[in-house]
Design a protein around this motif. Structure first.
Motif, PDB file in Angstrom:
ATOM      1  N   SER A 156       0.974  -1.168  -0.029  1.00 32.84           N
ATOM      2  CA  SER A 156       0.135  -0.071   0.052  1.00 32.84           C
ATOM      3  C   SER A 156       0.794   1.330  -0.101  1.00 32.84           C
ATOM      4  CB  SER A 156      -0.931  -0.037   1.385  1.00 32.84           C
ATOM      5  OG  SER A 156      -1.618   1.366   1.317  1.00 32.84           O
ATOM      6  N   PRO A 157       0.431   2.674  -0.734  1.00 28.75           N
ATOM      7  CA  PRO A 157       1.022   3.790  -0.467  1.00 28.75           C
ATOM      8  C   PRO A 157       1.134   4.197   1.080  1.00 28.75           C
ATOM      9  CG  PRO A 157      -0.581   3.486  -2.347  1.00 28.75           C
ATOM     10  CD  PRO A 157      -0.836   2.295  -1.417  1.00 28.75           C
ATOM     11  N   ASP A 158       1.973   5.203   1.511  1.00 27.59           N
ATOM     12  CA  ASP A 158       1.885   5.700   2.630  1.00 27.59           C
ATOM     13  C   ASP A 158       1.987   7.168   2.455  1.00 27.59           C
ATOM     14  OD1 ASP A 158       2.294   6.006   5.296  1.00 27.59           O
ATOM     15  OD2 ASP A 158       4.476   5.271   5.215  1.00 27.59           O
ATOM     16  N   TRP A 159       0.941   7.613   2.192  1.00 27.82           N
ATOM     17  CA  TRP A 159       0.619   9.277   2.074  1.00 27.82           C
ATOM     18  C   TRP A 159       1.177   9.890   3.394  1.00 27.82           C
ATOM     19  CZ3 TRP A 159      -4.736   9.502  -0.394  1.00 27.82           C
ATOM     20  CH2 TRP A 159      -4.501   8.812  -1.870  1.00 27.82           C
ATOM     21  N   LEU A 160       0.660   9.660   4.570  1.00 24.14           N
ATOM     22  CA  LEU A 160       1.228  10.192   5.608  1.00 24.14           C
ATOM     23  C   LEU A 160       2.550  10.269   5.918  1.00 24.14           C
ATOM     24  CD1 LEU A 160      -1.760   9.416   7.961  1.00 24.14           C
ATOM     25  CD2 LEU A 160      -1.640  11.438   6.836  1.00 24.14           C
ATOM     26  N   GLY A 161       3.256   8.893   5.974  1.00 23.42           N
ATOM     27  CA  GLY A 161       4.486   8.879   5.943  1.00 23.42           C
ATOM     28  C   GLY A 161       5.310   9.815   4.842  1.00 23.42           C
ATOM     29  N   ALA A 162       4.827   9.875   3.609  1.00 24.71           N
ATOM     30  CA  ALA A 162       5.596  10.911   2.603  1.00 24.71           C
ATOM     31  C   ALA A 162       5.579  12.285   3.203  1.00 24.71           C
ATOM     32  CB  ALA A 162       4.872  10.606   1.355  1.00 24.71           C
ATOM     33  N   LEU A 163       4.251  12.868   3.768  1.00 28.67           N
ATOM     34  CA  LEU A 163       4.477  14.152   4.234  1.00 28.67           C
ATOM     35  C   LEU A 163       5.204  14.313   5.501  1.00 28.67           C
ATOM     36  CD1 LEU A 163       0.279  14.701   3.811  1.00 28.67           C
ATOM     37  CD2 LEU A 163       2.121  15.706   2.631  1.00 28.67           C
ATOM     38  N   GLU A 164       5.290  13.357   6.291  1.00 31.02           N
ATOM     39  CA  GLU A 164       6.187  13.469   7.743  1.00 31.02           C
ATOM     40  C   GLU A 164       7.531  13.643   7.153  1.00 31.02           C
ATOM     41  OE1 GLU A 164       7.408  10.808  11.629  1.00 31.02           O
ATOM     42  OE2 GLU A 164       5.789   9.832  10.088  1.00 31.02           O
ATOM     43  N   LYS A 165       7.979  12.978   6.153  1.00 28.59           N
ATOM     44  CA  LYS A 165       9.431  12.917   5.893  1.00 28.59           C
ATOM     45  C   LYS A 165       9.848  14.241   5.265  1.00 28.59           C
ATOM     46  CE  LYS A 165       9.721   8.152   4.551  1.00 28.59           C
ATOM     47  NZ  LYS A 165       9.868   6.940   3.562  1.00 28.59           N
ATOM     48  N   HIS A 166       8.899  15.094   4.907  1.00 25.81           N
ATOM     49  CA  HIS A 166       9.308  16.654   4.347  1.00 25.81           C
ATOM     50  C   HIS A 166       9.621  17.561   5.728  1.00 25.81           C
ATOM     51  CE1 HIS A 166       8.526  16.175   0.305  1.00 25.81           C
ATOM     52  NE2 HIS A 166       7.452  15.507   0.598  1.00 25.81           N
TER      53      HIS A 166
ATOM     54  N   VAL B 121       1.988  20.775   8.739  1.00 27.42           N
ATOM     55  CA  VAL B 121       1.479  19.755   8.165  1.00 27.42           C
ATOM     56  C   VAL B 121       2.354  18.529   8.369  1.00 27.42           C
ATOM     57  CG1 VAL B 121       1.302  19.133   5.648  1.00 27.42           C
ATOM     58  CG2 VAL B 121       1.049  21.470   6.186  1.00 27.42           C
ATOM     59  N   SER B 122       3.507  18.347   8.582  1.00 27.04           N
ATOM     60  CA  SER B 122       4.342  17.251   8.860  1.00 27.04           C
ATOM     61  C   SER B 122       4.122  16.732  10.313  1.00 27.04           C
ATOM     62  CB  SER B 122       5.998  17.447   8.318  1.00 27.04           C
ATOM     63  OG  SER B 122       6.099  17.591   7.079  1.00 27.04           O
ATOM     64  N   ASP B 123       3.787  17.574  10.970  1.00 27.27           N
ATOM     65  CA  ASP B 123       3.365  17.249  12.505  1.00 27.27           C
ATOM     66  C   ASP B 123       2.392  16.221  12.446  1.00 27.27           C
ATOM     67  OD1 ASP B 123       5.898  18.625  13.937  1.00 27.27           O
ATOM     68  OD2 ASP B 123       5.113  20.259  12.714  1.00 27.27           O
ATOM     69  N   ILE B 124       1.414  17.098  11.511  1.00 24.90           N
ATOM     70  CA  ILE B 124       0.045  16.429  11.787  1.00 24.90           C
ATOM     71  C   ILE B 124      -0.006  15.182  11.233  1.00 24.90           C
ATOM     72  CG2 ILE B 124      -2.323  16.890  10.900  1.00 24.90           C
ATOM     73  CD1 ILE B 124      -2.221  19.652  11.213  1.00 24.90           C
ATOM     74  N   ALA B 125       0.696  15.022  10.021  1.00 23.65           N
ATOM     75  CA  ALA B 125       0.767  13.839   9.252  1.00 23.65           C
ATOM     76  C   ALA B 125       1.541  12.785  10.418  1.00 23.65           C
ATOM     77  CB  ALA B 125       1.582  13.994   8.051  1.00 23.65           C
ATOM     78  N   GLY B 126       2.520  13.130  10.871  1.00 21.54           N
ATOM     79  CA  GLY B 126       3.320  12.294  12.075  1.00 21.54           C
ATOM     80  C   GLY B 126       2.394  11.695  12.959  1.00 21.54           C
ATOM     81  N   ILE B 127       1.490  12.597  13.615  1.00 18.57           N
ATOM     82  CA  ILE B 127       0.760  12.180  14.775  1.00 18.57           C
ATOM     83  C   ILE B 127      -0.329  11.155  14.162  1.00 18.57           C
ATOM     84  CG2 ILE B 127      -1.131  13.002  16.057  1.00 18.57           C
ATOM     85  CD1 ILE B 127       0.674  15.403  16.559  1.00 18.57           C
ATOM     86  N   LEU B 128      -1.007  11.545  12.980  1.00 16.14           N
ATOM     87  CA  LEU B 128      -1.997  10.446  12.511  1.00 16.14           C
ATOM     88  C   LEU B 128      -1.491   9.222  12.094  1.00 16.14           C
ATOM     89  CD1 LEU B 128      -3.997  13.109  10.205  1.00 16.14           C
ATOM     90  CD2 LEU B 128      -4.639  12.340  12.541  1.00 16.14           C
ATOM     91  N   ARG B 129      -0.187   9.383  11.544  1.00 15.70           N
ATOM     92  CA  ARG B 129       0.519   8.059  10.975  1.00 15.70           C
ATOM     93  C   ARG B 129       0.771   7.062  12.349  1.00 15.70           C
ATOM     94  NH1 ARG B 129       5.264   5.712   9.627  1.00 15.70           N
ATOM     95  NH2 ARG B 129       5.256   4.243   7.772  1.00 15.70           N
ATOM     96  N   GLY B 130       1.198   7.996  13.457  1.00 20.30           N
ATOM     97  CA  GLY B 130       1.423   7.174  14.744  1.00 20.30           C
ATOM     98  C   GLY B 130       0.151   6.629  15.177  1.00 20.30           C
ATOM     99  N   LEU B 131      -1.055   6.963  15.007  1.00 22.39           N
ATOM    100  CA  LEU B 131      -2.395   6.706  15.523  1.00 22.39           C
ATOM    101  C   LEU B 131      -2.831   5.725  14.487  1.00 22.39           C
ATOM    102  CD1 LEU B 131      -3.883   9.760  16.577  1.00 22.39           C
ATOM    103  CD2 LEU B 131      -2.819   8.098  17.996  1.00 22.39           C
ATOM    104  N   THR B 132      -2.433   5.388  13.122  1.00 21.46           N
ATOM    105  CA  THR B 132      -3.202   4.464  12.370  1.00 21.46           C
ATOM    106  C   THR B 132      -2.058   3.511  11.988  1.00 21.46           C
ATOM    107  OG1 THR B 132      -2.657   6.262  10.591  1.00 21.46           O
ATOM    108  CG2 THR B 132      -4.891   6.061  11.611  1.00 21.46           C
ATOM    109  N   SER B 133      -1.000   3.402  12.400  1.00 15.91           N
ATOM    110  CA  SER B 133      -0.193   2.350  11.814  1.00 15.91           C
ATOM    111  C   SER B 133       0.179   1.549  13.010  1.00 15.91           C
ATOM    112  CB  SER B 133       1.278   3.234  11.255  1.00 15.91           C
ATOM    113  OG  SER B 133       2.265   2.336  10.948  1.00 15.91           O
TER     114      SER B 133
END
Length: 456
Positions: free
Chosen positions: A194-204, A209-221
């Motif tokens: 599967s793609p990892d959209w939130l992970g791609a945003l977090e790496k930037h 934006v990356s902080d929200i992506a990191g938090i959401l990815r931590g809650l959904t992975s």
């Protein structure tokens, strides 16, 4: 008498301090923006990384479950400082059943083990009127000693020893399944990656934006199913305790058991139920440790989480949502210790300094408001208002001095010593309780010995 229960019913529906959901959402958004700003300034990307958030959630769940157990007992008027001992019973029984029949049977056994500890506490305190603190301490000692004895007796012999058991640990326990949202957080479904959209945003590492992506990815992975169960216990507890007749009866026993008795509430029964549920939740916390946090039982595994759960319960003002927030706070500081080390904690120095400045400003405005009261109102208060003004100004000075010290420390250093990093969760416990003490309201009859038919 019915007025007491009306007060219990009404008081249960109003959030402490007068805050409503929009206020909490605004406060959360402000803290997130501040945390992102601190991350950008210090370059400590672990502050809001998905790994840190995932670790914080995993570390917060056992604290939350233990604190929720304490909340159920204290809402019924029974202090339960035996949460640690009930957690220990849950770890041993969960591991004993888990390595033989699977993790979910281990979870059920852990719940039963903790519930037996709660039942023992209920018999001692509710039926025999034993001092609740003494009973809780005794259960902590009993839980530790009993599990150490049983571990040496069962895990260090026969098949258990052949599978890796020993005098201080159990054989390995299969971990509970995890969930990952495809597309958003990656993962694999069959042969499809599967793609990892939130992970791609977090790496930037973009601001916010990356902080929200990191938090959401931590809650959904890689979220454990048992973690999801623990999260669902927040709305379930709120509904049962504050929206049902059963919950009203439980809380009435913690506010005024004699008034509840006069209205037909079976106080002994309600206290028994609440304390057994308290033990079961603590046992669930122990089972979480052996089926999610670590793959086996080990001596000393709880690490004082039962006591930290009590602190989180007090911080949350004896309410499930506040308890969940306090547990996440303690879990987050622990995750900083585990993952980020001194660099991540160094970034939090600036974060805490800004929070202290905000606290100082709030205390200053409160002091100014109190000082503008008419002289007659101040005289009628018997000097209470004058003391409140002095206390508010003292709070302003202390907050600003502490903030200045943290800013100087932040500017003159690049990291925080490892000894202080490991002490961060315990220091957070002390600071949170100190700051939250002014708004707390425990159940009125919490810890009061109740005997049926006695005059108050």
């Amino acid at each position: 008498m019915s007025a007491v229960l009306d007060k219990v019913r009404a008081g249960g529906l109003k959030p402490a301090g007068g805050l409503r959901l929009p206020h909490y959402l605004l406060l959360t958004a402000a803290l997130l923006v501040l945390l992102s700003l601190v991350r950008v300034i210090d370059g400590a990307n672990d502050v809001t990384s998905s790994g840190t958030v995932s670790a914080a959630l995993r570390l917060a769940v056992p604290i939350f479950l233990a604190g929720l157990g304490g909340l159920w007992a204290e809402r019924a008027g029974v202090i339960n400082i035996g949460l640690e001992g009930m957690m220990i019973l849950g770890t041993w029984t969960g591991a004993w059943a888990g390595y033989q029949w699977g993790p979910w049977i281990g979870v059920l056994a852990g719940v039963i083990g903790g519930a037996l500890g709660g039942l023992l506490h209920a018999v001692a305190t509710v039926s025999f009127g034993v001092d609740q603190i003494v009973s809780g301490v005794a259960i902590n000692i009993l839980g530790l000693g009993l599990t150490q004895f049983l571990a040496g007796l069962i895990f260090n012999t026969g098949e258990a020893k052949a599978l890796g058991g020993g005098p201080r640990q159990s054989p390995p326990v299969e971990a509970i399944q995890t969930l990952t949202l495809p597309v958003l957080s990656g993962g694999k479904i069959g042969d499809w990656q599967s793609p990892d959209w939130l992970g791609a945003l977090e790496k930037h590492h973009w601001f916010l934006v990356s902080d929200i992506a990191g938090i959401l990815r931590g809650l959904t992975s890689q979220m454990s199913l048992l973690t999801l169960v623990a999260i669902l216990l927040v709305p379930v507890s709120v509904f049962v305790l504050w929206r049902t007749a059963f919950g009203l009866r439980i809380r009435s026993c913690g506010e005024d058991p004699y008034a509840a008795e006069s209205l037909g509430v079976k106080v002994y029964r309600m206290k028994y139920i609440a304390v057994v549920i308290s033990g079961a939740l603590s046992g669930l916390a122990g089972a979480f440790l052996v089926t999610v946090a670590a793959p086996l039982y080990q001596d000393g595994q709880t690490g004082g989480r039962g006591f930290i759960g009590l602190a989180a319960m007090i911080f949350g003002n004896w309410r499930p949502v506040g308890l969940a927030a306090g547990s996440l706070l303690f879990g987050y500081t622990d995750a900083m210790n585990v993952r980020g080390g001194g660099e991540a904690v160094h970034a939090l120095l600036l974060f805490v300094a800004i929070i202290l400045v905000a606290v100082g400003v709030r205390q200053f405005l409160r002091a100014r408001r109190l000082s503008t009261l008419p002289d007659l109102a101040i005289e009628n208060s018997g000097g209470v208002e004058r003391r409140a003004v002095r206390g508010a100004y003292i709070g302003v000075v202390l907050s600003l001095v502490a903030a200045a010290a943290l800013v100087v420390w932040f500017l003159l250093s690049d990291t925080v010593p490892g000894e202080l990093v490991s002490f961060t969760p315990h220091l957070t416990t002390l600071l949170v309780l100190a700051l939250a003490s002014q708004r707390l309201r425990m159940p009125a009859a919490d810890g009061v010995r109740y005997r049926r038919g006695e005059a108050r």
